[in-house]
Design a protein around this motif. Sequence first.
Motif, short mmCIF file in Angstrom:
data_model
loop_
_atom_site.label_atom_id
_atom_site.label_comp_id
_atom_site.label_asym_id
_atom_site.label_seq_id
_atom_site.Cartn_x
_atom_site.Cartn_y
_atom_site.Cartn_z
N UNK A 236 0.85 -1.20 0.00
CA UNK A 236 0.00 0.00 0.00
C UNK A 236 0.88 1.25 0.00
N UNK A 237 0.23 2.40 0.06
CA UNK A 237 0.93 3.67 0.06
C UNK A 237 0.44 4.54 -1.09
N UNK A 238 1.19 5.60 -1.37
CA UNK A 238 0.83 6.52 -2.45
C UNK A 238 2.07 6.85 -3.27
N UNK A 239 1.91 6.89 -4.58
CA UNK A 239 2.97 7.27 -5.50
C UNK A 239 2.58 8.59 -6.14
N UNK A 240 3.45 9.60 -6.03
CA UNK A 240 3.18 10.92 -6.60
C UNK A 240 4.19 11.19 -7.71
N UNK A 241 3.72 11.23 -8.96
CA UNK A 241 4.60 11.39 -10.11
C UNK A 241 4.00 12.40 -11.08
#
Length: 302
Positions: free
Chosen positions: A90-95
Amino acid sequence: MKLTQISHLLAIADKGSLRAAARYLDVSQPQLTRSMQELEHDLGVTLFERSARGVVLTQAGERFLIRARTISSEVRRAHDEIAQLQGDTAGTLHVCMSTVPHIALFPYALKEFRARYPDVLMDLRDGVFPNAEPMLKNGTLDCYIGPAPDLPTNSDLIVEKLFDNTRVIMCRRGHPLIGATSLQELKDAEWATTSVTHKAYEELGPLFAQHALPAPRLVLRAHSTLTYVTAIAYSDLLLMLPVQWADFEITRNALDIIKVKEPLPAAPICIVRRADLPLTPAADYFCDMIRRASGHLLQRRS
């Protein structure tokens, strides 16, 4: 200073009033007021001033807000990193990506990334380096992928080149200049530009000057893909775009290419990230998949 105070500050700054921030955070307005009073006492400055429209950041508040966003981003990244190191997907990817990686690299990377990290929320932006730079520096973005300018050696950003690129001149179907074979024949045309550079002239001006041609007539600067595709599809404007657009299914049947003899170099496609911050395992894996997709692209070229 407490992390809750940081989140309260960000909510007030983003929502523009104590009432809206309290509603967003699901806390009472007096609780939010006390939190900010304690933070201001701790810092020894006033962060907000009341106005008819709500609250406005002071000069000190504006400066502290930049740091607060970085702190918030780093806390989020730390949580994600520890969880992913323990096997959590899980988590968040910011691109943020420009159009070239969206078209040529992202389809491959998306499939591989989702297989490895199925529970990570992918927060993706369509943009170019001038848009992404402040978000990279304050930690909002994990990385940027696209054309990037040369940065000074003491920059706090790392630039990793993936591949060199070229451009093509695109126009609407049936354009009166479709038969042109040189930039000389296009010197009186009207042009649109993207926002890949801070200054619109830098996108086309040096190329025209190199061939002893007058400066191009720039009449439109687009800040989104939809804007410049629509503009050239429904007008006589010309636009230089990376060569990958020539094979993009969405535009291939709507736009034409004016084939000129002059080389039309484009800025190389790069990965850009903060030098002093390690990527989370998920962000690192996404970058690896982008590198692998770049390798496949170069193999097809050769």
